[in-house]
Scaffold this motif. Sequence first.
Motif: not given
Length: 366
Positions: A117-140
């Motif tokens: 999946d190329r991009t994804a939403e945080p879906g968690c309570g980690l502050q670093a992730a919630t501030v960043a929002g959607r992130v590009t992952f690609g192959e992971a």
Amino acid sequence: MGALLLMVVIAVGLAALRPSGSPEELDPTSPKKDGARALAEILKQRGTPITVARNAGQATAAALPGTVLVVTRSERLTSDDLDRLREAQGDLLLVRPGRDALDALAPEVRNAGPSFDRTAEPGCGLQAATVAGRVTFGEAQTFEAPANATACYRAGEWPRLVQTRSAGRTVTILGTAAFLTNEHLAEEGNASLAMNLAGARSSVVWLIPDKPAAGTEHGDRTIFDMVPFGVWLFFFELVVAVLLVALWRGRRLGPVVAEALPVVVRSAETVEGRARLYRAARARDRAADALRAGARERIVPLLGLPRASAQDPAAMHEIVAAVTLRTDDEEAAVGAALYGPEPADDAGLIALTDVLDALERQVRES
């Protein structure tokens, strides 16, 4: 058209066999697409110093309690290197760690399989992730995280970012390095997540280990790692050559073509040759069937029966009864001669020939 298709297949094969990444992948001093210089410069501008370490010893010496130790290219780490990192101070950020690195530095986390999946939403309570929002992952890579860990950016059931506590420090595991690179840092919330994870403490020690010396034992070695690229290319070219030879030599069988024999073959020679083949194969059953079929073909017209009945199993009793009336033999003996079992040996086959000749002669003379 075939040559063009072959060229395309070869090109795709060469592309698939080409080693992924470059020696400078995730190097914080590299301006290439897969380098991480852009992230390093941003962290420096924010007042977070970065120390680049080329081996585990340097990284362990530079790591302090207020440090984030970023571990990349873990496939280059030896078991001794992992032991040193296990004792290092500060938090850990493991970027696409291998099995050995996870076992040593985050033993409660396990690989769960790849995700595309190329991009994804945080879906968690980690502050670093919630501030960043959607992130590009690609192959992971995805992970199986313990219940007390923070799991973010899930692909189905499994997360691609896991943060947990291990040995008294915070360990963050990333299943991809794509959003850290110069090429993708400006996409989505990549820069925010990268800075918040790598720059979570007062300083950063970025470990990008050099390749181990020849003969040094290191973890996560697979057959693809140990076999040189040239060897894979040789085998690929060999397979292509074999396929080309097979296509060249393979010929589809066409319809049967009747051709006149270049010489005249006497019927007796044909019979003798076929008999020798039967004898060589010990095919007494086929030889007996041929003798009986020929005898019935000659006898049936003499009995006044249809010629087709000679090979009709349903007409067996009628033929046996008619022959019995024309001969001195009993019905059981006639049936055994015309339809009986396979002779036990060659002598029995010869005896069958004599019996069939006698029956045919008696029918003809009756």
